[in-house]
Design an enzyme around this catalytic site. Sequence first.
Site, short mmCIF file in Angstrom:
data_model
loop_
_atom_site.label_atom_id
_atom_site.label_comp_id
_atom_site.label_asym_id
_atom_site.label_seq_id
_atom_site.Cartn_x
_atom_site.Cartn_y
_atom_site.Cartn_z
N LYS A 72 18.61 -33.68 -14.47
CA LYS A 72 17.60 -34.75 -14.52
C LYS A 72 16.47 -34.39 -15.49
O LYS A 72 15.92 -35.27 -16.16
CB LYS A 72 17.05 -35.04 -13.12
CG LYS A 72 18.11 -35.61 -12.16
CD LYS A 72 18.70 -36.93 -12.68
CE LYS A 72 19.57 -37.62 -11.64
NZ LYS A 72 20.15 -38.88 -12.14
N TYR A 126 21.31 -30.14 -10.24
CA TYR A 126 20.81 -31.53 -10.28
C TYR A 126 19.47 -31.61 -11.02
O TYR A 126 19.28 -32.48 -11.88
CB TYR A 126 20.66 -32.02 -8.83
CG TYR A 126 20.25 -33.45 -8.67
CD1 TYR A 126 21.18 -34.49 -8.81
CD2 TYR A 126 18.94 -33.79 -8.34
CE1 TYR A 126 20.80 -35.81 -8.63
CE2 TYR A 126 18.56 -35.11 -8.15
CZ TYR A 126 19.50 -36.12 -8.29
OH TYR A 126 19.12 -37.44 -8.11
#
Length: 248
Positions: A160, A156
């Site tokens: 990002k 993740y």
Amino acid sequence: MVLANQIAIVTGAARGIGQAISMLLAEQGATVIAADMNAEGLTAAVGEAKAKGLAGKIVPKLLNVTDGAAIDAFIDEVMKEFGKIDILVNNAGITRDGLLMNMEDEQFDLVIDVNLRSVFRLTRAVSRYMVRARYGRIVNMASVSGMMGNPGQANYAASKAGVIGFTKTVAKELGKRGITANAVAPGFIDTPMTQVLPDKLKDGIKQFVPLQRFGTPADVAAAVAFLSSPASGYITGQVLPVDGGLNM
Ligand code: NAI
């Protein structure tokens, strides 16, 4: 109204932050194409908009953002129906947390596909029209995880951080055409994504947040609405944290 006559696309619009963004942009006058793979959630969002007197301002479209061909068809369809796209909010995102040593390739790839590759594909498709119009507002959903790192989120955080680098590059490439690209980096926001976390962990997290609470989808939507508006015309390539002061 600041967004009168504007056409906006919001992905991941069926619930959580994306739904709050759609509602606020619609309240500010935009027609919002609400794209999501959750048909039920979209129907509920449209019902809520109707109840708020915004009938017709939220147009639901089923879209899986990992499907490249579907994205191109979706953008063609929006252009045929509405003739322009002023605002693109790349909000759809998922987590598949796990410690690095146990993380499967599929777990890494899926998060990159949903959170990063989709942002590339949608922005590429929309930018072709924004460039011709010499106007556009692109807002990408990053996360404090992508700025600070977070244990259990190698996939993740990488996705990002990728969104942030991508956003800055788009800002540099498209600035001369009147298009801005910015990212918003939420901290911990109370949505279905975080509601699954154990209470003990949530209480622990709050201690590190100067404002001592989780954010709300409306907190994030307010920042996105500003970056989507003509008023933010001299701001590009920035990452705006909406995190109660967590990352400073
Ligand atoms: P959520 O899980 O409540 O909503 C995400 C929405 O995206 C859902 O409606 C889901 O159906 C949709 N979606 C997921 N995969 C999709 C796909 N392949 N195609 C189309 N739609 C898809 O999540 P939340 O909390 O509203 O998060 C929204 C964004 O904000 C995400 O990018 C997330 O990473 C980011 N974010 C959230 C934080 C939080 O604390 N909730 C913190 C930092 C960033």
